[in-house]
Scaffold this motif. Structure first.
Motif, mmCIF file in Angstrom:
data_model
loop_
_atom_site.group_PDB
_atom_site.id
_atom_site.type_symbol
_atom_site.label_atom_id
_atom_site.label_comp_id
_atom_site.label_asym_id
_atom_site.label_seq_id
_atom_site.Cartn_x
_atom_site.Cartn_y
_atom_site.Cartn_z
ATOM 1 N N LYS A 15 14.774 16.605 13.474
ATOM 2 C CA LYS A 15 15.682 17.068 12.608
ATOM 3 C C LYS A 15 17.217 17.147 13.524
ATOM 4 O O LYS A 15 17.147 17.927 14.772
ATOM 5 N N CYS A 54 7.587 24.139 5.492
ATOM 6 C CA CYS A 54 7.552 24.770 4.101
ATOM 7 C C CYS A 54 8.065 24.238 3.275
ATOM 8 O O CYS A 54 8.125 24.980 2.157
ATOM 9 N N LEU A 56 11.491 24.107 2.953
ATOM 10 C CA LEU A 56 12.708 24.728 2.810
ATOM 11 C C LEU A 56 14.027 23.742 3.150
ATOM 12 O O LEU A 56 15.198 23.730 2.929
ATOM 13 N N SER A 57 13.411 22.816 4.342
ATOM 14 C CA SER A 57 14.597 21.738 4.482
ATOM 15 C C SER A 57 13.913 20.293 4.852
ATOM 16 O O SER A 57 12.629 20.382 4.966
ATOM 17 N N LYS A 58 14.748 19.539 4.680
ATOM 18 C CA LYS A 58 14.195 17.935 4.975
ATOM 19 C C LYS A 58 14.158 17.530 6.393
ATOM 20 O O LYS A 58 15.458 17.779 6.999
ATOM 21 N N LYS A 79 4.078 23.959 -1.689
ATOM 22 C CA LYS A 79 4.462 25.236 -2.070
ATOM 23 C C LYS A 79 3.551 25.859 -2.487
ATOM 24 O O LYS A 79 3.314 27.082 -2.308
ATOM 25 N N ILE A 82 0.780 27.012 0.264
ATOM 26 C CA ILE A 82 0.943 27.430 1.459
ATOM 27 C C ILE A 82 1.356 29.180 1.118
ATOM 28 O O ILE A 82 1.847 29.443 0.115
ATOM 29 N N TYR A 84 3.702 32.351 3.150
ATOM 30 C CA TYR A 84 4.791 32.498 4.289
ATOM 31 C C TYR A 84 5.224 33.971 4.203
ATOM 32 O O TYR A 84 5.453 34.642 3.378
ATOM 33 N N SER A 90 9.702 40.842 4.450
ATOM 34 C CA SER A 90 9.959 40.549 3.035
ATOM 35 C C SER A 90 9.197 41.288 1.939
ATOM 36 O O SER A 90 8.719 40.493 1.192
ATOM 37 N N TYR A 108 3.325 33.306 -8.012
ATOM 38 C CA TYR A 108 2.425 32.114 -7.547
ATOM 39 C C TYR A 108 1.478 32.008 -8.820
ATOM 40 O O TYR A 108 0.533 31.028 -8.631
ATOM 41 N N LYS B 199 19.032 37.647 0.642
ATOM 42 C CA LYS B 199 19.253 36.776 1.779
ATOM 43 C C LYS B 199 19.109 37.529 2.963
ATOM 44 O O LYS B 199 18.396 37.604 3.780
ATOM 45 N N GLU B 205 14.172 33.870 1.670
ATOM 46 C CA GLU B 205 13.350 32.507 2.036
ATOM 47 C C GLU B 205 11.883 32.719 1.693
ATOM 48 O O GLU B 205 11.481 31.542 1.290
ATOM 49 N N VAL B 206 11.040 33.958 1.176
ATOM 50 C CA VAL B 206 9.958 33.942 0.710
ATOM 51 C C VAL B 206 10.031 33.211 -0.903
ATOM 52 O O VAL B 206 9.063 32.456 -1.011
ATOM 53 N N LEU B 208 12.000 31.017 -1.560
ATOM 54 C CA LEU B 208 12.276 29.487 -1.735
ATOM 55 C C LEU B 208 10.868 28.927 -1.196
ATOM 56 O O LEU B 208 10.791 27.611 -1.908
ATOM 57 N N VAL B 209 10.315 29.656 -0.468
ATOM 58 C CA VAL B 209 8.907 28.777 -0.003
ATOM 59 C C VAL B 209 8.019 28.840 -1.248
ATOM 60 O O VAL B 209 7.161 28.145 -1.223
ATOM 61 N N ARG B 213 11.181 27.494 -8.567
ATOM 62 C CA ARG B 213 12.458 26.509 -8.392
ATOM 63 C C ARG B 213 13.604 27.415 -8.078
ATOM 64 O O ARG B 213 13.732 28.349 -8.505
ATOM 65 N N LEU B 367 20.503 24.336 2.186
ATOM 66 C CA LEU B 367 19.148 24.155 2.455
ATOM 67 C C LEU B 367 19.074 23.102 3.513
ATOM 68 O O LEU B 367 18.221 22.981 4.193
ATOM 69 N N GLU B 368 20.126 22.317 3.684
ATOM 70 C CA GLU B 368 19.888 21.081 4.649
ATOM 71 C C GLU B 368 19.837 21.329 6.014
ATOM 72 O O GLU B 368 20.205 22.342 6.583
#
Lengths: 248, 368
Positions: A15, A54, A56-58, A79, A82, A84, A90, A108, B199, B205-206, B208-209, B213, B367-368
């Motif tokens: 990355k 996870c 979240l990014s590629k 997703k 898993i 997280y 959180s 979920y 955020k 984050e949670v 988004l995981v 969508r 996101l990148e």
């Protein structure tokens, strides 16, 4: 070893952010049901790698397979499989214990009946049944953290990712927290955990140590301690972090 | 869908459990509208004046009576000489002094000309110019009546009718403005803050995981605010109608649909703000400065756009509330249909898409 025993496989995971290489050709595999520690100093690239796993990014390049699904094309399936937990626990402070459980179960896609049942088990296990309608804000930190973990696995994922989960709590609570992790692992959930605490690293089945975006060591804690002629993991880590070239 | 409902429910909990949010959502709009309605008014009512009558004849008395009986003025003081004028202004309660020259009636009869001096306290220029306009209008009116009696000359009497707001009521101007301001501020401010809060807390984050969508997450966060803002829009229109007598001559349904569009616009702006700010504070600052001031100053809410320098007029074109204010004024006062406001409506729809596309772009970059 049989390929099916591995639940996470990465090959040359790289990355880059501009010219900065956050993850440099990471290749590792995580076995089903094991507790896999992901160690490294701040900025070593742990969180970046975890975010990629996870979904979240590629990654910039390389192959990553999580829970049998490809990270590029099957993020949605990953997703679902898993869990997280971030360093910030959180949970929603202005929601009650039960509302948090219901909310996370809900996103979920768990059925109402299933959620109710799971919540019952969870509250019994934590012995906080009478606090089910208390706001999270009113609970002590240690409870929040344990609750956050149990909620992260409420949908019975195959893998749970924990991003420095024990920051800021006392050693006793940390120990109790690890009991929960062992139990999850015993129930077949693979645990992928990043941490700063070297004593925690010794609780893991296997650990990888990252320095400057590269994995410099990967083995069980005992083997690593022997390999590097060290007294404990702390020692191993300091040796590797100071001079990554002492590779065997 | 079930997931989505669960998400929206959670969002409502956040809103209803936070007293600050509740105050901003429901307290502020009502207070604003009542404040603007009762406090800020640019009509003249019971302005205190003083009169220095050096003539004391029939005509000056009649003019004085006419002024006072108009309801706009209250005679606070009768001055004895020029020396007192300055003083009475300095005391501060007198807004205007009217001076009749001596031998007023005689001059008027002999020379067909007599003068009245109108002095106004222009430390508040708007009030001053309004007062003097009202006064001279009343005096002209009196003169016309006088001429009518004595001379039968050919006369041109302009008959002025103020269309759509015959009594020149301030409410007609500020209700649309306030509505735009409140919807803009509440919707954009509250959504940006609530998104950024996730955020800050690390819950984003949670989310988004999770299998949700990103679009579902954003929609789930925004939906409650859409409903609450709509309730606000409705209550502003009702308050305007029943407390301040602001009519809705056009279609009520169209008015509500346009309001929904504008709320969507504000929400999409809020989403955009949330993608560029990392803390609730910065989201709040951006919303306040980027939205509040331009809404008040550049939307034509208080100051007419036509009188601004060209550059500002161009900038005013970019202000979303400007278009909304035109639309609702037209619907409420002129009673027009979509046929007359479709252009403005299109501008709003275009802006919604623009902000959403920008937000998606920003979001992907993050996101990148």
């Amino acid at each position: 070893m049989d390929k099916h025993e591995y639940i996470i496989n990465t090959v040359d995971l790289t990355k880059k952010f501009g010219s900065f290489v956050a993850n440099d050709k990471l290749t590792f595999s995580v076995k089903k049901g094991e507790i896999f520690g992901f160690l490294g100093a701040n900025g070593a690239g742990k969180t970046t790698a975890m975010k990629i796993m996870c979904g979240l990014s590629k990654p910039t390049s390389g192959h990553v397979n999580v829970a049998g699904y490809d990270i590029y094309t099957e993020t949605e399936k990953i997703k679902k499989n898993i869990g997280y937990m971030s360093q910030k626990f959180s949970l929603y402070e202005d929601l009650t214990v039960y509302e948090n459980i219901r909310f996370y179960g809900g996103i979920y896609g768990m059925s109402r009946k299933n959620i109710r049942q799971k919540a019952e088990n969870l509250l019994t296990k934590m012995e906080i049944k009478k606090y089910r309608n208390n706001l999270i804000a009113s609970l002590p930190l240690g409870w929040k953290q344990k609750l956050a973990f149990l909620i992260a696995i409420i949908h019975e994922p195959q893998i749970v990712f924990l991003d420095e989960p024990t920051g800021g709590v006392d050693p006793i609570t940390r120990r109790q927290f690890w009991d929960l992790i062992y139990e999850a692992s015993h129930n077949g959930i693979t645990v992928f955990v990043t941490t700063h605490y070297m004593d925690e690293a010794e609780y893991c089945d296997r650990i990888s140590i990252m320095v400057d975006g590269k994995i410099v060591a990967l083995d069980s804690p005992e083997n690593l301690i022997n390999k590097y002629n060290s007294k404990n993991m702390d020692d191993v880590f300091v040796k590797l972090a100071r001079n990554p070239s002492v590779k065997l | 869908m079930k997931r989505f409902i669960g998400f929206v429910r959670k969002e409502f909990y956040h809103i209803f459990r936070d007293p600050r949010t509740m105050v901003i959502l429901f307290g502020i709009p009502i207070v604003q509208i009542l404040l603007f309605g009762f406090v800020i008014t640019n009509e003249i009512k019971d302005a205190k004046i003083a009169i220095l009558d050096q003539s004391h004849d029939e005509i000056t008395k009649e003019i004085t009576n006419k002024l006072i009986s108009s309801g706009y003025f209250i005679l606070e003081q009768k001055l004895k000489s020029n020396n007192y004028i300055e003083d009475s202004f300095k005391k501060g309660n007198i807004k205007e002094v009217i001076v009749f020259e001596s031998n007023f009636e005689q001059k008027l009869e002999r020379e067909k000309k007599a003068s009245i001096q109108i002095l106004a306290d222009a430390s508040d220029p708007n009030t001053a110019s309004m007062l003097t306009n009202y006064t001279s209008a009343l005096i002209y009116q009196y003169l016309r009546e006088l001429n009518g009696e004595f001379i039968n000359n050919v006369q041109i009497t302009p008959e002025v009718r103020m269309l759509y707001n015959p009594y020149l009521l301030g409410v007609y101007m500020f209700i649309p403005g306030i509505m735009a301001m409140i919807l803009m501020l509440i919707s954009a401010l509250m959504t940006s803050i609530s998104l950024v809060r996730e955020k800050e807390l690390g819950t984003m984050e949670v989310l988004l995981v999770s299998p949700l969508r990103p679009l579902q997450i954003v929609l789930g966060k925004v939906t409650p605010y859409f409903f609450l803002s709509f309730v606000n829009a409705l209550s502003i229109v009702l308050l305007g109608k029943f407390v301040f007598g602001m009519p809705v001559t056009g279609s009520f349904v169209l008015l509500m649909i346009e309001s929904m569009l504008f709320i969507l616009l504000a929400l999409s702006l809020g989403i955009l703000i949330s993608t560029v700010s990392d803390s609730q504070q910065s989201a709040m600052m951006i919303s306040m400065f980027a939205l509040l001031l331009p809404t008040i100053l550049l939307s034509g809410f208080i100051y007419p756009i036509e009188n601004m320098p060209a550059i500002l007029q161009w900038i005013a074109y970019l202000m979303p509330p400007r278009w909304f204010i035109i639309i609702i004024k037209d619907i409420m006062l002129k009673g027009v249909g979509l046929l007359y406001v479709w252009k403005e409506t299109l501008v709003i729809i275009f802006m919604i898409f623009l902000f959403i596309i920008l937000s998606v772009k920003k979001f992907q970059v993050r996101l990148e």
